[in-house]
Enzyme design. Sequence first.
Site, mmCIF file in Angstrom:
data_model
loop_
_atom_site.group_PDB
_atom_site.id
_atom_site.type_symbol
_atom_site.label_atom_id
_atom_site.label_comp_id
_atom_site.label_asym_id
_atom_site.label_seq_id
_atom_site.Cartn_x
_atom_site.Cartn_y
_atom_site.Cartn_z
ATOM 1 C CB CYS A 221 -0.931 -0.001 1.189
ATOM 2 S SG CYS A 221 -0.045 -0.299 2.711
ATOM 3 C CG HIS B 108 0.689 3.014 6.408
ATOM 4 N ND1 HIS B 108 -0.509 2.687 6.955
ATOM 5 C CD2 HIS B 108 1.381 1.874 6.324
ATOM 6 C CE1 HIS B 108 -0.529 1.403 7.197
ATOM 7 N NE2 HIS B 108 0.584 0.891 6.813
ATOM 8 C CG ASP C 136 -3.564 -0.188 -1.286
ATOM 9 O OD1 ASP C 136 -3.962 -1.338 -1.507
ATOM 10 O OD2 ASP C 136 -3.352 0.262 -0.157
#
Length: 289
Positions: A21, A105, A288
């Site tokens: 991600c 993140h 993602d």
Amino acid sequence: TLASLAKAGILLNNYYVMPVCTPTRSAIHTGRHPIHTGMQGGALLGQQRLGLPLGVVTLPEQLKKVGYSCYATGKWVKDSLSSCLPHPQARAVLTVPPCCIVSQHLGFFQRGMLPTRRGYDRFFGFLTGKEDYFSHVDAEGYQVINGTTYHDTTTGPYVGLDLYDDEVPARNYSGVYNTELFTEKAVGMLHEHHATHPPAAPFFLYLAYNAVHSANYEHPLQAPPHYVQPFLNTIQCDGLAGTLLQRCEDRRVFAGMLSAVDQGVRNLTLALGAIGWLESTLLVVTTDK
């Protein structure tokens, strides 16, 4: 809904994202390969003092320069509908459902790295890579093997509520399924924009569902019964036992998680249609990983 959008729109047959991600989300938000921003490694963990460098300009920051209002709901680790053109009447929604690992993140160990400091006018969601779908608690540094919970001291353990309204902890949503919650907040942001801006004011909405990413280790797959029930007949588990039965039942829950995403996108498109924006909005659905 997702199948209908793909059929009526453009399906990208050669489209690449990173295997996890954080690198993918950094690329979506910067237009740069993550090797150029230092985000090329794995997913960021909650205790890491890392993030997208503050000197790197993000997509919402660029859009604000040409008059866009920018909103984000869901995960902030850089993972479902979006993209827009710098046209005064263009609108865009980016939805990024992650595919079963860790997600979005971009970093948050400094206040300057929070979504509302990186170009977004509003944010509702969580900052780490995963969380429980109902309690909104993130647990890092735990692993369950054959029913036994082990603590990994290199990554935790860390446990705590991870849900924010802009920069303030959102403590009153325990028990609310987060796929439905993020859809509700995204629709609310659309209506707020409609009520407080001129008719032609452009917007960018980043809707980053947690689904179908795993939750915490103890209960990685989570969906309300009303999403699982339709699959009790279509995913047959009769005659199975032990591990095979568990895997079959997990498939039903996983299907329910994805069905919740599909329903969320449907509710979003209905909201756009009710306001009169559907035909002037560019919807981009991506993943993602």
